[in-house]
Design an enzyme around this catalytic site. Structure first.
Site, PDB file in Angstrom:
ATOM      1  N   GLU A   1       0.776  -1.238   0.000  1.00 29.33           N
ATOM      2  CA  GLU A   1       0.000   0.000   0.000  1.00 29.33           C
ATOM      3  C   GLU A   1       0.812   1.296   0.000  1.00 29.33           C
ATOM      4  OE1 GLU A   1      -2.959  -0.243   3.130  1.00 29.33           O
ATOM      5  OE2 GLU A   1      -4.047  -1.837   2.108  1.00 29.33           O
TER       6      GLU A   1
ATOM      7  N   GLU B   1      -6.284  -8.121  -0.291  1.00 28.12           N
ATOM      8  CA  GLU B   1      -7.022  -7.889   0.947  1.00 28.12           C
ATOM      9  C   GLU B   1      -8.472  -7.561   0.606  1.00 28.12           C
ATOM     10  OE1 GLU B   1      -5.451  -4.887   3.521  1.00 28.12           O
ATOM     11  OE2 GLU B   1      -3.394  -5.602   3.396  1.00 28.12           O
TER      12      GLU B   1
END
Ligand SMILES: *[C@@H]1O[C@H](CO)[C@@H](O)[C@H](O)[C@H]1NC(C)=O
Ligand SMILES: *[C@@H]1O[C@H](CO)[C@@H](O)[C@H](O)[C@H]1NC(C)=O
Ligand SMILES: *[C@@H]1O[C@H](CO)[C@@H](O)[C@H](O)[C@H]1NC(C)=O
Ligand SMILES: *[C@@H]1O[C@H](CO)[C@@H](O)[C@H](O)[C@H]1NC(C)=O
Length: 696
Positions: A314, A426
């Site tokens: 991320e 995710e």
């Protein structure tokens, strides 16, 4: 800046030649010894694995021929399927429940055996995974080695003021009365056990995404993180994954300086990676850690267990910029492939995160690069909306939520054409942001403020959930799985809060959902879910270009793609005005010693590999320039570039990017031919994905 913590010397040139000589001698010796060795050991091997047969073992029994003295099994078996009893290292036993034809394999005499498989539809670890045919049903082990408040609330509740692992570590270390940092090691040892890994296989799952911190390698002063201790437990975890036939996507979740300013990057607040005055220096350090990890997982013992390496979790592209992140990705790619070589069988797939920029913005990124994966993390929970549309409807169908999740399908399918292999690394059952510490934790120990437009109480205690709420959540979860195709749920386990005594963020726990009935017990049942509720989901046809899966052309990056990302350091950076003379940027120098991650040890088995796969990769590692006063690498992102800094490349003899010797790939690895040869069917409909992709 401070000195690096524990370091182990890397073999230098001289050592390399001595080794090469020894290797030559070893070949001669082996030529004599091998025939004998094989006669003796092969018998063992066939005894140990004879019953595995590739098609599962009969329920309740180990394979025939087992029983040759494995202390991890009460019967001494080295393999077993459903109903077999496993003894854990501390003597506690559990029964392996796997209704899907999976079987574990562990032979103390051959601890790197890859014969296990988690279920009948997943190839055993010793057999190649075929992208486009085999489907990833995975789960993250969040909170195990990177400690997030909402996953391990009790540890944060104990230390008021802790908001991230930096502050948690500082407070914990000072609390010597409670054992200081040994509490963290105790967490590594107990939060996820071998039984959890067995249950993951028994749940029909076949992959684990394992977030790890860079401080499993080392810390630099004054970083308060627990240095290196987790590595032993990471390797233990990888060993359990092997035993139960689970593949691992190893995810480097924290980066020096922080790549996103989120609490799960180690320190909440600033971004100092590829951003601000220390942006390049932090990136140099990060490349070194990526190299160290790649050296470890590329060893023959681990290649089949860790077929995917997520290099940066991320990165905050909206702040850092896609140009700089893309350039770093190319540096990391070249670092890794110069260690592994290119083509199927040479090292892991390299997973890059979309950086919240959306999948479409990575269309055509590094076309021709060898075995890349694009990772996206779609969450409605963090879309900043009240999300008040009901999920608990009388019909138990989840209202509009499942169809909304199915909306992700088109962006996934499109990305498989535009980029190549694409995974949802995710996602969760949380359609809202309710749950203890889900929005982070404040310095006073309170939970962050949810944007959900109703009362959160219901979503913090699953014991109160009605059958229709559970079936609505299940519909939403199955729709998400079907839309993402290749997915990793976040996360397997949420710890109990010390205040409430229960799991207070239940929308995030796969294991709790399995027990409670809102996660499907067979993930295959989610396949086709979207079309069953009337949302067209035409999955990707399943054929990738040969280069995308390590076949013909893999590793030859299209010149235009290469040219747009090859200049490094990036010609411009966000957060600072790059001086006209870029060599004035703060940088480290490459005279440090790379850190090697050690191999596990086994009683009675000699492990010859030393954690470093490619001895030709012997350049130095990033280290501070002697005498330089660097700004705080974690906390000075808004500092202006000082004029005439003496800590940049100008001071280091012009070393800008880390040294990268084009490596000779060790001879033990032979480039295999690609299994996928078909070319991508060109899809014309370029639907714009409007799915909600948000930070976590
Ligand atoms: C798996 O083993 C358990 C425990 O021995 C047993 O109750 C169950 O019926 C078995 N399931 C299958 C599918 O064989
Ligand atoms: C791979 O493992 C299976 C058992 O799962 C075994 O039957 C097969 O012989 C193994 N293949 C190789 C090449 O070792
Ligand atoms: C062994 O480990 C398991 C898992 O951590 C734990 O539940 C059990 O209590 C331990 N047993 C002993 C005897 O320490
Ligand atoms: C802290 O973590 C939670 C859960 O991952 C996340 O939702 C929140 O945004 C984070 N807050 C900060 C400031 O990093």
């Amino acid at each position: 800046m401070g000195a690096a913590a524990t370091k182990r010397p890397l073999l230098k040139r001289r050592g390399f030649w001595i080794l090469a000589g020894l290797a030559a001698l070893a070949v001669v010796v082996l030529a004599v010894v091998l025939p004998v060795y094989f006669v003796v050991v092969h018998k063992h091997g066939s005894t140990a694995n004879g019953g595995s047969g590739g098609s599962g073992t009969p329920a309740g029994s180990g394979p025939p021929g087992s029983g040759n003295g494995n202390p991890a099994s009460p019967t001494g078996a080295t393999s077993g399927g459903n109903g077999t009893v496993v003894t854990m290292a501390n003597g506690t036993q559990f029964t392996y429940i796997n209704p899907f034809g999976g079987y574990w394999v562990y032979d103390p005499k051959a601890p790197f055996n890859n014969n296990a498989r988690p279920n009948s539809w997943t190839p055993p670890l010793n057999t190649s995974w075929t992208w486009g045919k085999d489907q990833v049903f995975g789960v993250n082990l969040g909170g195990l080695f990177v400690l997030e408040p909402f996953i391990v609330p009790a540890l944060y509740e104990k230390y008021v003021g802790a908001v991230d692992e930096w502050t948690l570590s500082t407070l914990m270390a000072a609390d010597t009365a409670s054992g200081g940092m040994s509490q963290l090691e105790n967490h590594y040892d107990t939060f996820i056990t071998e039984e959890d890994i067995a249950q993951i296989a028994g749940a029909g799952l076949n992959w684990i995404r394992l977030p790890i911190p860079f401080w499993c390698i080392e810390t630099w002063s004054p970083e308060p993180f627990l240095a290196r201790t987790s590595w032993t437990y990471i390797v233990r975890l990888l060993g359990w994954a092997r035993k139960y036939g689970l593949r691992v996507n190893l995810d480097l979740h924290t980066i020096p300086g922080s790549q996103n300013g989120y609490n799960h990057s180690g320190r909440q607040g600033q971004v100092n990676w590829l951003y601000g005055v220390m942006g390049i220096a932090n990136a140099e350090r990060a490349l070194g850690y990526i190299r160290t990890i790649a050296e470890f997982i590329s060893q023959p013992e681990w290649q089949n267990v860790v077929p995917m390496f997520g290099i940066v979790n991320e990165p905050l592209v909206p702040q850092i910029g896609q140009d700089a992140v893309g350039r770093f990705y190319l540096q990391a790619y070249e670092t890794i492939r110069s260690i592994t070589g290119t083509g199927e069988g040479n090292g892991a797939y390299i997973s890059i995160h979309d950086g919240f920029a959306g999948l479409t913005s990575w269309k055509g990124f590094l076309t021709g690069a060898d075995r890349m994966v694009l990772d996206t993390h779609p969450y409605f929970a963090f879309n900043g909306q009240p999300n008040t549309a009901p999920i608990d409807t009388p019909a138990g169908d989840g209202g509009t939520w499942p169809a909304q999740a199915c909306g992700w399908a088109s962006m996934i399918t499109q990305s498989q054409t535009d980029f190549g292999i694409t995974v949802g690394g995710e996602f969760s059952t949380a359609y809202n942001d309710c749950g203890l510490f889900v929005d982070g934790i404040t310095a006073t120990g309170a939970s962050g403020t949810p944007t959900f437009g109703g009362s959160c109480a219901l979503y913090q205690d699953s014991s109160t959930w009605t059958p229709t709420l559970k079936s609505g959540l299940k519909a939403f979860t199955m729709a998400s799985m079907d839309a993402l195709e290749n997915w990793f749920y976040w996360t397997w386990k949420i710890g109990v809060s010390s205040k409430t005594g229960i799991v207070s963020a239940p929308l995030w726990s796969y294991s709790l959902g399995l027990a409670g009935g809102w996660i499907p017990t067979d993930p295959r049942s989610a396949v086709g879910y979207c079309s069953s509720i009337g949302v067209a989901n035409a999955p990707f046809p399943g054929t990738y270009s040969a280069w995308q899966t390590g076949g013909t052309g893999a590793g030859t990056i299209a010149p235009a793609a290469q040219a747009s990302y090859s200049a490094y350091p990036p010609p411009s950076l966000s957060g600072i005005a790059i001086p006209a003379d870029a060599s004035l940027l703060y940088q480290y120098t490459s005279t440090g010693t790379p850190v090697t991650l050690p191999m596990p040890t086994f009683t009675g088995v000699k492990v010859t590999d030393n954690g470093w796969y490619n001895t030709a990769d012997n350049g130095g590692a990033a280290t501070p320039v002697a005498g330089c006063a660097y700004p705080d690498a974690w906390a000075e992102s808004s500092l202006a570039m000082p004029v005439g800094s003496a800590c940049g490349a100008a001071a280091t003899g012009g070393v800008v990017a880390p040294t990268r010797t084009p490596a000779t790939v060790p001879a033990t690895t032979t480039a295999a031919t690609a299994t996928t040869t078909a070319t991508v069917a060109t899809t014309t409909a370029a639907t714009t994905a409007t799915a909600t992709v948000r930070r976590r």
